[in-house]
Design a protein around this motif. Structure first.
Motif, PDB file in Angstrom:
ATOM      1  N   LYS A 718      -0.070   7.448  -1.696  1.00  0.00           N
ATOM      2  CA  LYS A 718       0.729   8.166  -0.852  1.00  0.00           C
ATOM      3  C   LYS A 718       0.926   7.354   0.294  1.00  0.00           C
ATOM      4  O   LYS A 718      -0.034   6.518   0.817  1.00  0.00           O
ATOM      5  CB  LYS A 718       0.431   9.373  -0.467  1.00  0.00           C
ATOM      6  CG  LYS A 718       0.739  10.685  -1.335  1.00  0.00           C
ATOM      7  CD  LYS A 718       2.157  11.153  -1.260  1.00  0.00           C
ATOM      8  CE  LYS A 718       2.425  12.654  -2.097  1.00  0.00           C
ATOM      9  NZ  LYS A 718       3.750  12.705  -1.838  1.00  0.00           N
ATOM     10  N   GLY A 719       1.949   7.534   1.336  1.00  0.00           N
ATOM     11  CA  GLY A 719       2.002   6.781   2.518  1.00  0.00           C
ATOM     12  C   GLY A 719       2.883   5.504   2.682  1.00  0.00           C
ATOM     13  O   GLY A 719       3.774   5.377   1.855  1.00  0.00           O
ATOM     14  N   VAL A 720       2.488   4.641   3.214  1.00  0.00           N
ATOM     15  CA  VAL A 720       3.023   3.247   3.371  1.00  0.00           C
ATOM     16  C   VAL A 720       2.491   2.096   2.157  1.00  0.00           C
ATOM     17  O   VAL A 720       1.097   2.018   2.391  1.00  0.00           O
ATOM     18  CB  VAL A 720       3.060   2.723   4.614  1.00  0.00           C
ATOM     19  CG1 VAL A 720       3.894   1.269   4.843  1.00  0.00           C
ATOM     20  CG2 VAL A 720       3.855   3.756   5.737  1.00  0.00           C
ATOM     21  N   SER A 721       3.104   1.856   1.304  1.00  0.00           N
ATOM     22  CA  SER A 721       2.722   0.910   0.420  1.00  0.00           C
ATOM     23  C   SER A 721       3.518  -0.555   0.696  1.00  0.00           C
ATOM     24  O   SER A 721       4.680  -0.481   0.929  1.00  0.00           O
ATOM     25  CB  SER A 721       3.157   1.144  -0.986  1.00  0.00           C
ATOM     26  OG  SER A 721       2.297   2.192  -1.387  1.00  0.00           O
ATOM     27  N   VAL A 722       2.717  -1.712   0.788  1.00  0.00           N
ATOM     28  CA  VAL A 722       3.346  -3.120   1.163  1.00  0.00           C
ATOM     29  C   VAL A 722       2.973  -3.681  -0.210  1.00  0.00           C
ATOM     30  O   VAL A 722       1.911  -4.050  -0.628  1.00  0.00           O
ATOM     31  CB  VAL A 722       2.758  -3.592   2.234  1.00  0.00           C
ATOM     32  CG1 VAL A 722       3.141  -4.913   2.428  1.00  0.00           C
ATOM     33  CG2 VAL A 722       2.778  -2.695   3.502  1.00  0.00           C
ATOM     34  N   LEU A 723       4.215  -4.172  -0.820  1.00  0.00           N
ATOM     35  CA  LEU A 723       3.998  -4.850  -2.129  1.00  0.00           C
ATOM     36  C   LEU A 723       4.981  -5.779  -2.069  1.00  0.00           C
ATOM     37  O   LEU A 723       5.922  -5.960  -1.693  1.00  0.00           O
ATOM     38  CB  LEU A 723       4.008  -3.969  -3.159  1.00  0.00           C
ATOM     39  CG  LEU A 723       5.425  -2.999  -3.532  1.00  0.00           C
ATOM     40  CD1 LEU A 723       5.289  -2.629  -4.886  1.00  0.00           C
ATOM     41  CD2 LEU A 723       5.798  -2.074  -2.331  1.00  0.00           C
ATOM     42  N   PRO A 724       4.671  -7.084  -3.213  1.00  0.00           N
ATOM     43  CA  PRO A 724       5.925  -7.938  -3.376  1.00  0.00           C
ATOM     44  C   PRO A 724       6.762  -7.620  -4.466  1.00  0.00           C
ATOM     45  O   PRO A 724       6.794  -6.791  -4.965  1.00  0.00           O
ATOM     46  CB  PRO A 724       5.080  -9.353  -3.980  1.00  0.00           C
ATOM     47  CG  PRO A 724       3.710  -8.462  -4.665  1.00  0.00           C
ATOM     48  CD  PRO A 724       3.470  -7.447  -3.671  1.00  0.00           C
ATOM     49  N   SER A 725       7.987  -8.241  -4.349  1.00  0.00           N
ATOM     50  CA  SER A 725       9.173  -7.720  -5.136  1.00  0.00           C
ATOM     51  C   SER A 725       8.770  -7.452  -6.578  1.00  0.00           C
ATOM     52  O   SER A 725       9.153  -6.325  -7.214  1.00  0.00           O
ATOM     53  CB  SER A 725      10.347  -8.840  -4.898  1.00  0.00           C
ATOM     54  OG  SER A 725       9.836  -9.936  -5.413  1.00  0.00           O
ATOM     55  N   TYR A 726       7.886  -8.101  -7.175  1.00  0.00           N
ATOM     56  CA  TYR A 726       8.036  -8.176  -8.736  1.00  0.00           C
ATOM     57  C   TYR A 726       6.992  -6.928  -9.038  1.00  0.00           C
ATOM     58  O   TYR A 726       6.824  -6.748 -10.261  1.00  0.00           O
ATOM     59  CB  TYR A 726       7.367  -9.476  -9.320  1.00  0.00           C
ATOM     60  CG  TYR A 726       6.226 -10.062  -8.688  1.00  0.00           C
ATOM     61  CD1 TYR A 726       5.026  -9.621  -8.562  1.00  0.00           C
ATOM     62  CD2 TYR A 726       6.517 -11.268  -7.689  1.00  0.00           C
ATOM     63  CE1 TYR A 726       4.002 -10.312  -7.892  1.00  0.00           C
ATOM     64  CE2 TYR A 726       5.554 -11.923  -6.880  1.00  0.00           C
ATOM     65  CZ  TYR A 726       4.325 -11.549  -7.036  1.00  0.00           C
ATOM     66  OH  TYR A 726       3.222 -11.900  -6.672  1.00  0.00           O
ATOM     67  N   LEU A 727       6.251  -6.491  -8.305  1.00  0.00           N
ATOM     68  CA  LEU A 727       5.440  -5.566  -8.588  1.00  0.00           C
ATOM     69  C   LEU A 727       6.333  -4.149  -8.070  1.00  0.00           C
ATOM     70  O   LEU A 727       5.617  -2.964  -8.505  1.00  0.00           O
ATOM     71  CB  LEU A 727       4.033  -5.301  -7.576  1.00  0.00           C
ATOM     72  CG  LEU A 727       2.836  -6.399  -8.116  1.00  0.00           C
ATOM     73  CD1 LEU A 727       1.806  -6.205  -7.430  1.00  0.00           C
ATOM     74  CD2 LEU A 727       2.749  -6.126  -9.410  1.00  0.00           C
ATOM     75  N   ALA A 728       7.378  -4.223  -7.586  1.00  0.00           N
ATOM     76  CA  ALA A 728       8.095  -2.870  -7.193  1.00  0.00           C
ATOM     77  C   ALA A 728       8.990  -2.386  -8.558  1.00  0.00           C
ATOM     78  O   ALA A 728       9.377  -1.360  -8.603  1.00  0.00           O
ATOM     79  CB  ALA A 728       9.092  -3.003  -6.085  1.00  0.00           C
ATOM     80  N   LYS A 729       8.945  -3.065  -9.686  1.00  0.00           N
ATOM     81  CA  LYS A 729       9.774  -2.899 -10.739  1.00  0.00           C
ATOM     82  C   LYS A 729       9.281  -1.580 -11.474  1.00  0.00           C
ATOM     83  O   LYS A 729       8.311  -1.198 -11.626  1.00  0.00           O
ATOM     84  CB  LYS A 729       9.748  -3.985 -11.836  1.00  0.00           C
ATOM     85  CG  LYS A 729      10.148  -5.241 -11.163  1.00  0.00           C
ATOM     86  CD  LYS A 729      10.495  -6.177 -12.309  1.00  0.00           C
ATOM     87  CE  LYS A 729      11.905  -5.821 -12.696  1.00  0.00           C
ATOM     88  NZ  LYS A 729      12.624  -6.857 -13.562  1.00  0.00           N
ATOM     89  N   GLY A 730      10.327  -0.725 -11.868  1.00  0.00           N
ATOM     90  CA  GLY A 730      10.254   0.503 -12.286  1.00  0.00           C
ATOM     91  C   GLY A 730       9.545   1.454 -11.500  1.00  0.00           C
ATOM     92  O   GLY A 730       9.701   2.817 -11.751  1.00  0.00           O
ATOM     93  N   ILE A 731       9.342   1.392 -10.265  1.00  0.00           N
ATOM     94  CA  ILE A 731       8.679   2.368  -9.127  1.00  0.00           C
ATOM     95  C   ILE A 731      10.052   2.803  -8.229  1.00  0.00           C
ATOM     96  O   ILE A 731      10.673   1.975  -8.123  1.00  0.00           O
ATOM     97  CB  ILE A 731       7.534   1.539  -8.520  1.00  0.00           C
ATOM     98  CG1 ILE A 731       6.585   1.441  -9.486  1.00  0.00           C
ATOM     99  CG2 ILE A 731       7.023   2.891  -7.691  1.00  0.00           C
ATOM    100  CD1 ILE A 731       5.349   0.517  -8.880  1.00  0.00           C
TER     101      ILE A 731
END
Length: 783
Positions: A718-731
């Motif tokens: 929960k909250g703020v997630s910082v992630l690279p583009s390729y890990l955001a897939k499907g989410i």
């Protein structure tokens, strides 16, 4: 007369009370049973060892002791099984008490009167065993709700079709056992229900969608005809949700012959695996097997090589972009993922049936037990028509026997004698037991000490060659790496196996790259799948789980044609369901593969179905229309937004990186203040995430959680997630804040789909920040 004044809502509320009373009765019964069984199991465990006779004085007593233990274990296992069944029943009934059903249909079969059907996540049957208060959403008759509007309708049954008329179609929102909303609908699923569900905030895991399945999704879920199902779905069109409901449907439909361990789902990354892990348990089913393609590679090659993953490959290509080395590597990645290379490898394997398989000699210290030439002679002495698997297994048996004979020959050798003198007391005790088991240590026996000495020496020799035995059993005598290298080391060999007789552009660079990486015990990601294929083909795909009946591949557009063909070979008897969006093909290995990288060519057209989901439900209408503008017009033409309004995306210019971090931090506080539970700050690469986290933590209050999501993360917080583009897939996130969508970061053609993928993660809010010049792919409207 009084009944005539009852409104439909009051009638439904009264009916709900009847159903909840049934659920309550069942709940009380199961809880009582659970309490009894829990006490039974706990008490039984405490008494377990008191009831077991422990006597190891002789073999007869040992046998009786073992029999006593096994009887107690079986009894305990049976009681624990019944305890588990009761626990699962209570869990299911708890969910039913919260929301026992979500729909009602009134259906009149031809020649019969109307029947009232209530549909829920699981069935509810009365104590008489005949009264159905609720039908499972997967039951054949439930498909009427998803596929038809009031009027003539039909549903499939095992031996044909049941026709009739759908008289009423009604939907409910029930929470906490209370009827919150009720709608009569003439469409597949009422917009009001969809509006209510889609307007909810995002969770850190995917929700079940059985109450809002659309007709086109239902076709995917219930398809039993095709062996290959290819689903092209726009971002947010519910393709992954439909796939998970399909798993639940198959487990229900074929519950006598299909278990969750016979279904495997390939997820794009570990974060996504955690994200979807709750859907099937919410539907009362155990999770199917889940893995990433990376885990498959690691299991096969990770013990011997440090294998680059797809994300590291992406980072390496980004870092080398624009350099001669980067261009050569990109060519290599594209080629080694191509169908051309797969055919080349296939033809190479055909040649290897006659000659050219490389073997490792079997050596112990400086002594050769079996040379590579001898192993080759054994292998090619077996008929080629028997196949690689039979030949390899036969050689494996021959080598194990060769090792046994060699051990016999070494019993009297000096190295064995020396090692035997150094054994500890435990080994001596084992030798004593072995000799005694063979009938030694009687008064009339004079050679017992000699027997013990021989047994010790044999044990020492066997222990010394144990690693060799393990290697042979694992088929390590086949040198798959040398076989793979040979293909590149011989120009004439490669050309003769190539379907067009030509070498790929950059062939010399590829050869040098293989020499460099494998020499360092590392391996590029693009070499891993071809090497796995050669290795498993040589062993006859011996490790393939033949009991796998269904394979699901999510984000299928990211797989290379070679990887698609490899999975087809690995699971030859499985039915395939592949899902993806070619507008989100972000990796070099699959960007030029024509949409689905060869998936549609894996099986014949007669057993293949290609379906399209064009309506995007995830994002607001404003976000969908804006993100369509990122794509080429022909790619965006078929995407249709669902009618759910929200705020327009905003594009924010920032003077520099520090100001960008400051503005995003302010907006995060605003989003949290508005009640958004999941906020995704998405950078282009992993390199940028560390800087982003540092800048945000400096500027945000300590109580605001900021989590860096890495490739190894298993769940979304929960909250703020910082992630690279390729890990955001499907989410998906309530709010997406895009970190530096500048022309410098997202200016090339290959960045267009990446930027589209990033922006389409947003449910309600999309804000895009940049320094310098804004990416030319972003539409000029929007802030």
């Amino acid at each position: 007369m009084q009944n005539e004044s009852i409104t439909p809502r009051e009638e439904e509320e009264m009916r709900l009370l009847v159903v909840l009373e049934q659920v309550g009765k069942r709940m009380r019964k199961e809880l009582a049973l659970l309490g009894d069984r829990r006490e039974d199991v706990v008490g039984f465990r405490q008494e377990f060892w008191d009831d077991v006779r422990m006597n190891f004085s002789d073999s007869t007593e040992v046998g009786e002791t073992w029999s006593s233990i096994m009887q107690q274990v079986e009894l305990l296992a049976e009681r624990e099984r019944s305890h588990k069944v009761a626990s699962e029943a209570v869990e299911r009934l708890t969910k039913q008490f919260d929301s026992p059903y979500f729909a009602r249909i009134d259906f009149a079969e031809q020649g019969s009167g109307p029947e009232v059907i209530y549909i829920g996540r699981s069935s509810l049957v009365g104590e008489d065993g005949d009264t159905f208060y609720v039908y499972d959403w997967r039951a054949p008759i439930s498909s009427l709700f998803y596929d038809h509007e009031p009027g003539p309708a039909a549903y499939r049954i095992p031996d044909g079709e049941m026709k009739g008329e759908l008289l009423l179609k009604r939907q409910f929102v029930i929470r906490g056992g209370q009827l919150k909303h009720m709608f009569d609908t003439s469409e597949t699923v009422g917009d009001e229900i969809l509006q209510a569900v889609l307007s909810e905030g995002s969770d850190t895991s995917m929700k079940s969608i059985v109450a809002t399945i659309q007709k086109e999704q239902n076709g995917i879920i219930r398809d039993e005809k095709h062996k290959l199902l290819v689903v092209q779905g726009a971002a947010g069109s519910g393709k992954t949700s439909a796939a998970l409901q399909r798993v639940a449907y198959l487990l229900y439909r074929f519950r006598e012959t299909l278990g969750p361990d016979q279904i495997i789902l390939f997820s794009p990354n570990p974060v996504f695996k955690g994200y979807i892990s709750r859907v099937l348990p919410d539907l009362g089913e155990a999770n199917m097997r889940q893995m990433t393609f990376r885990e498959l590679i690691e299991a096969r090659l990770g013990r011997r090589y440090e294998v680059e993953d797809l994300f590291a490959q992406t980072e390496a290509l980004a870092a080398a972009e624009g350099t001669p080395e980067g261009e050569a590597r990109e060519r290599s990645v594209r080629y080694k993922g191509s169908e051309h290379f797969f055919i080349t490898v296939e033809r190479y394997l055909k040649r290897l049936e006659q000659e050219g398989v490389r073997f490792r000699p079997l050596r112990f210290r400086a002594m050769t037990i079996a040379s590579a030439a001898e192993i080759s002679e054994q292998f090619y002495g077996i008929r080629a028509s028997d196949g690689f698997g039979t030949r390899a297994a036969t050689v494996r048996r021959w080598l194990l026997e060769r090792i046994r004979q060699w051990v016999d020959s070494q019993i009297g050798e000096a190295w064995v004698e020396e090692a035997a003198e150094l054994v500890d007391g435990e080994d001596i005790q084992r030798a004593y037991v072995d000799v005694r088991r063979r009938g030694g240590f009687h008064d009339e026996a004079f050679d017992d000490e000699e027997q013990m000495g021989e047994r010790l020496r044999r044990r020492v020799a066997e222990d010394a060659v144990a690693p060799l035995v393990k290697a042979v059993k694992s088929y390590r005598f086949i040198d798959a790496v040398a076989i793979y290298r040979e293909l590149f080391e011989s120009r004439s060999l490669f050309a003769s196996c190539s379907p067009d007789g030509k070498l790929p552009q950059g062939w010399e660079w590829m050869l040098q790259r293989i020499e460099d990486t494998i020499g360092r015990k590392t391996m590029d990601h693009e070499d891993a799948t071809p090497l796995m294929y050669i290795s498993e083909a040589m062993e006859g795909f011996r490790k393939v789980e033949g009991d796998i009946q269904y394979v699901f591949v999510d984000e299928a557009q990211d797989y290379s044609p070679f990887q698609a063909a490899y999975l087809r070979r690995r699971y030859p008897r499985a039915r395939l369901t592949v899902l993806g969006d070619f507008n989100q093909a972000i990796y070099v290995q699959s960007q030029e593969s024509g949409g689905f990288g060869g998936w549609t060519r894996l099986m014949s057209p007669e057993v293949t179905s290609v379906l399209r989901l064009t309506t995007s439900y995830r994002s607001t209408e404003e976000i969908v229309e804006y993100t369509k503008g990122i794509l080429a017009p022909e790619d965006a033409a078929s995407i249709t937004p669902f009618h759910r309004s929200g705020e327009s995306p905003i594009v924010v210019a920032c003077d520099d990186g520090g100001r960008l971090g400051e503005r995003i931090a302010l907006d995060i506080e605003e989003m949290l203040g508005r009640g958004y539970g999941t906020i995704g700050v998405i950078t282009k690469t992993a390199h940028e995430t560390g800087n982003a986290v540092a800048l945000l933590k400096e500027r945000l209050p300590d109580e605001v959680p900021v989590t860096l999501i890495t490739g190894g993360a298993a769940e979304l917080p929960k909250g703020v997630s910082v992630l690279p583009s390729y890990l955001a897939k499907g989410i998906e996130f309530d709010a997406v804040l895009v970190w530096d969508a500048s022309e410098a970061r997202y200016g090339k053609e290959k960045d267009r789909k990446l930027l589209y993928t990033v922006c389409t993660r947003a449910l309600h809010v999309l804000r895009i920040y940049y320094t310098g010049e804004v990416s030319s792919w972003l539409p000029r409207q929007g802030g």
